[in-house]
Scaffold this motif. Structure first.
Motif, PDB file in Angstrom:
ATOM      1  N   PRO A 215       0.819  -1.224   0.000  1.00  0.00           N
ATOM      2  CA  PRO A 215       0.000   0.000   0.000  1.00  0.00           C
ATOM      3  C   PRO A 215       0.854   1.276   0.000  1.00  0.00           C
ATOM      4  N   ILE A 216       2.016   1.216   0.645  1.00  0.00           N
ATOM      5  CA  ILE A 216       2.924   2.369   0.660  1.00  0.00           C
ATOM      6  C   ILE A 216       3.489   2.594  -0.736  1.00  0.00           C
ATOM      7  N   LEU A 217       3.773   1.513  -1.451  1.00  0.00           N
ATOM      8  CA  LEU A 217       4.305   1.623  -2.807  1.00  0.00           C
ATOM      9  C   LEU A 217       3.316   2.350  -3.718  1.00  0.00           C
ATOM     10  N   ASP A 218       2.039   2.023  -3.554  1.00  0.00           N
ATOM     11  CA  ASP A 218       1.016   2.716  -4.345  1.00  0.00           C
ATOM     12  C   ASP A 218       1.050   4.221  -4.064  1.00  0.00           C
ATOM     13  N   GLU A 219       1.197   4.564  -2.787  1.00  0.00           N
ATOM     14  CA  GLU A 219       1.225   5.979  -2.406  1.00  0.00           C
ATOM     15  C   GLU A 219       2.446   6.692  -2.986  1.00  0.00           C
ATOM     16  N   LYS A 220       3.549   5.956  -3.153  1.00  0.00           N
ATOM     17  CA  LYS A 220       4.805   6.540  -3.635  1.00  0.00           C
ATOM     18  C   LYS A 220       4.940   6.478  -5.152  1.00  0.00           C
ATOM     19  N   GLY A 221       3.920   5.968  -5.826  1.00  0.00           N
ATOM     20  CA  GLY A 221       4.002   5.843  -7.275  1.00  0.00           C
ATOM     21  C   GLY A 221       4.901   4.715  -7.730  1.00  0.00           C
ATOM     22  N   LEU A 222       5.050   3.708  -6.883  1.00  0.00           N
ATOM     23  CA  LEU A 222       5.917   2.564  -7.211  1.00  0.00           C
ATOM     24  C   LEU A 222       5.096   1.277  -7.302  1.00  0.00           C
ATOM     25  N   GLY A 223       3.930   1.395  -7.883  1.00  0.00           N
ATOM     26  CA  GLY A 223       3.047   0.243  -7.988  1.00  0.00           C
ATOM     27  C   GLY A 223       3.642  -0.936  -8.731  1.00  0.00           C
ATOM     28  N   ASP A 224       4.622  -0.681  -9.604  1.00  0.00           N
ATOM     29  CA  ASP A 224       5.246  -1.768 -10.355  1.00  0.00           C
ATOM     30  C   ASP A 224       6.072  -2.684  -9.455  1.00  0.00           C
ATOM     31  N   LEU A 225       6.347  -2.247  -8.221  1.00  0.00           N
ATOM     32  CA  LEU A 225       7.144  -3.057  -7.287  1.00  0.00           C
ATOM     33  C   LEU A 225       6.280  -3.868  -6.325  1.00  0.00           C
ATOM     34  N   LYS A 226       4.969  -3.780  -6.472  1.00  0.00           N
ATOM     35  CA  LYS A 226       4.093  -4.534  -5.570  1.00  0.00           C
ATOM     36  C   LYS A 226       4.371  -6.028  -5.700  1.00  0.00           C
ATOM     37  N   GLY A 227       4.519  -6.676  -4.550  1.00  0.00           N
ATOM     38  CA  GLY A 227       4.790  -8.108  -4.542  1.00  0.00           C
ATOM     39  C   GLY A 227       6.238  -8.461  -4.802  1.00  0.00           C
ATOM     40  N   GLU A 228       7.116  -7.454  -4.861  1.00  0.00           N
ATOM     41  CA  GLU A 228       8.514  -7.724  -5.200  1.00  0.00           C
ATOM     42  C   GLU A 228       9.497  -7.473  -4.058  1.00  0.00           C
ATOM     43  N   VAL A 229       9.091  -6.712  -3.047  1.00  0.00           N
ATOM     44  CA  VAL A 229      10.037  -6.336  -1.992  1.00  0.00           C
ATOM     45  C   VAL A 229      10.454  -7.548  -1.159  1.00  0.00           C
ATOM     46  N   ALA A 328      12.785   6.283  -2.262  1.00  0.00           N
ATOM     47  CA  ALA A 328      11.437   6.841  -2.116  1.00  0.00           C
ATOM     48  C   ALA A 328      11.121   7.176  -0.658  1.00  0.00           C
ATOM     49  N   GLY A 329      12.073   6.939   0.229  1.00  0.00           N
ATOM     50  CA  GLY A 329      11.877   7.292   1.630  1.00  0.00           C
ATOM     51  C   GLY A 329      11.235   6.206   2.467  1.00  0.00           C
ATOM     52  N   ILE A 330      11.167   5.002   1.932  1.00  0.00           N
ATOM     53  CA  ILE A 330      10.620   3.880   2.714  1.00  0.00           C
ATOM     54  C   ILE A 330      11.751   3.267   3.532  1.00  0.00           C
ATOM     55  N   ASP A 331      11.636   3.340   4.842  1.00  0.00           N
ATOM     56  CA  ASP A 331      12.660   2.823   5.749  1.00  0.00           C
ATOM     57  C   ASP A 331      12.386   1.346   6.002  1.00  0.00           C
ATOM     58  N   ILE A 332      13.133   0.482   5.324  1.00  0.00           N
ATOM     59  CA  ILE A 332      12.884  -0.951   5.436  1.00  0.00           C
ATOM     60  C   ILE A 332      13.154  -1.455   6.850  1.00  0.00           C
ATOM     61  N   ASN A 333      14.069  -0.809   7.564  1.00  0.00           N
ATOM     62  CA  ASN A 333      14.327  -1.220   8.952  1.00  0.00           C
ATOM     63  C   ASN A 333      13.129  -0.927   9.843  1.00  0.00           C
ATOM     64  N   GLN A 334      12.483   0.200   9.606  1.00  0.00           N
ATOM     65  CA  GLN A 334      11.273   0.517  10.362  1.00  0.00           C
ATOM     66  C   GLN A 334      10.162  -0.474  10.022  1.00  0.00           C
ATOM     67  N   VAL A 335      10.080  -0.832   8.748  1.00  0.00           N
ATOM     68  CA  VAL A 335       9.078  -1.812   8.311  1.00  0.00           C
ATOM     69  C   VAL A 335       9.292  -3.144   9.016  1.00  0.00           C
ATOM     70  N   THR A 336      10.541  -3.602   9.058  1.00  0.00           N
ATOM     71  CA  THR A 336      10.807  -4.909   9.665  1.00  0.00           C
ATOM     72  C   THR A 336      10.597  -4.888  11.174  1.00  0.00           C
ATOM     73  N   ARG A 337      10.882  -3.742  11.806  1.00  0.00           N
ATOM     74  CA  ARG A 337      10.608  -3.638  13.252  1.00  0.00           C
ATOM     75  C   ARG A 337       9.107  -3.753  13.522  1.00  0.00           C
ATOM     76  N   GLN A 338       8.319  -3.075  12.692  1.00  0.00           N
ATOM     77  CA  GLN A 338       6.863  -3.146  12.854  1.00  0.00           C
ATOM     78  C   GLN A 338       6.362  -4.570  12.632  1.00  0.00           C
ATOM     79  N   LEU A 339       6.912  -5.237  11.615  1.00  0.00           N
ATOM     80  CA  LEU A 339       6.494  -6.606  11.329  1.00  0.00           C
ATOM     81  C   LEU A 339       6.850  -7.554  12.466  1.00  0.00           C
ATOM     82  N   GLU A 340       8.003  -7.348  13.079  1.00  0.00           N
ATOM     83  CA  GLU A 340       8.396  -8.190  14.211  1.00  0.00           C
ATOM     84  C   GLU A 340       7.421  -8.013  15.374  1.00  0.00           C
ATOM     85  N   GLU A 341       7.102  -6.749  15.688  1.00  0.00           N
ATOM     86  CA  GLU A 341       6.165  -6.477  16.781  1.00  0.00           C
ATOM     87  C   GLU A 341       4.793  -7.081  16.486  1.00  0.00           C
TER      88      GLU A 341
END
Length: 364
Positions: A215-229, A328-341
Motif C-alpha cells: 500500500p505504501i508503494l502505491d502511495e509513492k508511485g511505485l506500484g510496479d514493485l508490488k509483490g517484489e520487496v 522513495a523514503g521507505i525505511d525498510i528497517n522501520q518496516v521490519t521492526r513493525q512486522l516483528e512487533e
C-alpha cells in the motif's frame, strides 16, 4: 509420482517442509503420503497452528481431561499435548533424518511460548526444558529472532540444541542471527564438544512484508514493485548466506563437521488474491534452502507451480528494487521492526485463545 512438481523442487537442492500439524494428519496417513508423494521433508508448527488443531477438533479432548487430573497449569498442559504430536511426527520423519546424509532433513519444529519473545532467560529455560522433554534428535526448538532472542539462540546452540529461528524480516537481524549461531558453535567447539550433530534454520518471513509495504508503494508511485520487496529481500539474504558460510571463520567450523544454518522461507502463501498462489515458492527455489508451506500451497504447486532453480535469477532487479524503495523514503528497517512487533502479537493472540479454550473445556 516422478512428475510431481512439489517433489521435483528437491532436485534443485531445496527442501519442502509442511507448515502444519495435527493428530488427524498423522493418524490418517496423510502426512506419510505427503512424504512419499510430494517429497515433504519436515514439519513446522507455531501457536496459531496448534490453536486450530486443538480447538478445531475433538481429537485432544480425552487427553485434556486426563492430563488435567494431575496438571493444573494450562500452559504446561498444552505443551504436553503438543509434545505428543511432535514426537509422533518426528518418529515418522526419522527415516529421512537418517537418510544418506544424516541430519540433512527430517526435522519437526516446536516453538517456545510467544509470551517469551522478549524474555531472554525465560526463552532459554523453556527451550532447554522442551528439548529434554521431546527427546528426539530430529526436532528443532523455535526461538523468535528478536533482539532478546539472540542470546537465547546462541546459548541453545552452545548447549547442543537444534534451533529454528523464527520471525525474521530484515537483513540486519538475519546477520545477527547467523552470528549467534556461529558464536554458539565456536563456544561449544572451544569446550571440546561435538558440533557435527547440530542443525539450525533461519526462517525469513515473506508475504507479510509485501502486505505491509505494497500500500505504501502505491502511495509513492511505485506500484510496479508490488509483490517484489519480499522476494528482493530474500534474494539479498541468500547472497549474504553464501558469503557468511564460505568465510574463513566458517571453514574452521565446517572442518569440525558444522552444518550451515540454512535459510528457510516462511509465510510463503500469497496473501494478495491478485498474485499467483505459488508466487513465493516459484521465485525462491535454490540450493541449501528450505521452504515451509501450508497444505493449500502444496496443492497449488502440484497444479501450477514451476520447479526450477530461480533463487539467483534477477539479482540486479532485486538490488534495484531495494534501492528504489529506499530512494522513495521507505525505511525498510522501520518496516521490519513493525512486522516483528506485529508478528509477536499474531502468535500471542491465538496462544491466549488456545489456553482460554482449554480452560473453558475443563469447566464443562
Amino acid at each position: 509420482m516422478e512428475n510431481n512438481k512439489v517433489k521435483q523442487i528437491h532436485d534443485y537442492g531445496q527442501s519442502i517442509w509442511l507448515d502444519f500439524i495435527d493428530r488427524e494428519i498423522i493418524k490418517s496417513g496423510t502426512l506419510q503420503r505427503l512424504i512419499e508423494e510430494d517429497g515433504v521433508r519436515g514439519v513446522t508448527s507455531n501457536p496459531a497452528i496448534f490453536e486450530k488443531a486443538i480447538t478445531g477438533s475433538s481429537d485432544y479432548d480425552e487427553d485434556i481431561k486426563r492430563l488435567s487430573e494431575t496438571q493444573k497449569d494450562l500452559e504446561l498442559l498444552f505443551y504436553q499435548l503438543a509434545i505428543a504430536d511432535i514426537k509422533s511426527a518426528a518418529d515418522l520423519f526419522k527415516p529421512l533424518f537418517n537418510d544418506t546424509v544424516k541430519g540433512a532433513d527430517g526435522y519437526v519444529s516446536l516453538e517456545v511460548s510467544p509470551r517469551l519473545a522478549l524474555n531472554t532467560q525465560g526463552t532459554i529455560a523453556q527451550a532447554l526444558r522442551l528439548w529434554k522433554e521431546v527427546d528426539r534428535e530430529n526436532v528443532m526448538i523455535k526461538i523468535p529472532g528478536t533482539e532478546e532472542g539472540l542470546e537465547a539462540i546462541r546459548y541453545a546452540i552452545e548447549q547442543g540444541i537444534n534451533i529454528n529461528v523464527t520471525l525474521l524480516f530484515g537483513i540486519d537481524r538475519y546477520e545477527a542471527v547467523t552470528e549467534a549461531y556461529i558464536s554458539g558453535l565456536e563456544s561449544r567447539l572451544h569446550q571440546g564438544l561435538p558440533i557435527a550433530n547440530i542443525a539450525s534454520v533461519a526462517s525469513f518471513f515473506l508475504s507479510r512484508i509485501d502486505v505491509l509495504v505494497d500500500p505504501i508503494l502505491d502511495e509513492k508511485g511505485l506500484g510496479d514493485l508490488k509483490g517484489e520487496v519480499a522476494i528482493a529481500s530474500a534474494k539479498t539474504a541468500y547472497q549474504r548466506y553464501k558469503e557468511i558460510f564460505s568465510s574463513d571463520r566458517w571453514r574452521r567450523l565446517a572442518a569440525a563437521g558444522a552444518k550451515p544454518q540454512r535459510l528457510l522461507w516462511a509465510s510463503t502463501s500469497s496473501k494478495n488474491p491478485a498474485f499467483k498462489a505459488t508466487k513465493y515458492v516459484d521465485a525462491l527455489i535454490g540450493p541449501d534452502t528450505v521452504n515451509t508451506v501450508p497444505l493449500e500451497t502444496i496443492e497449488a504447486f502440484r497444479q501450477e507451480g514451476t520447479p526450477a532453480n530461480t533463487l539467483e535469477n534477477d539479482l540486479d532487479k532485486a538490488a534495484d528494487t531495494l534501492r528504489r524503495i529506499k530512494d522513495a523514503g521507505i525505511d525498510i528497517n522501520q518496516v521490519t521492526r513493525q512486522l516483528e512487533e506485529e508478528g509477536i502479537e499474531k502468535f500471542i493472540a491465538p496462544y491466549n485463545k488456545l489456553l482460554n479454550a482449554i480452560e473453558e473445556q475443563l469447566k464443562c
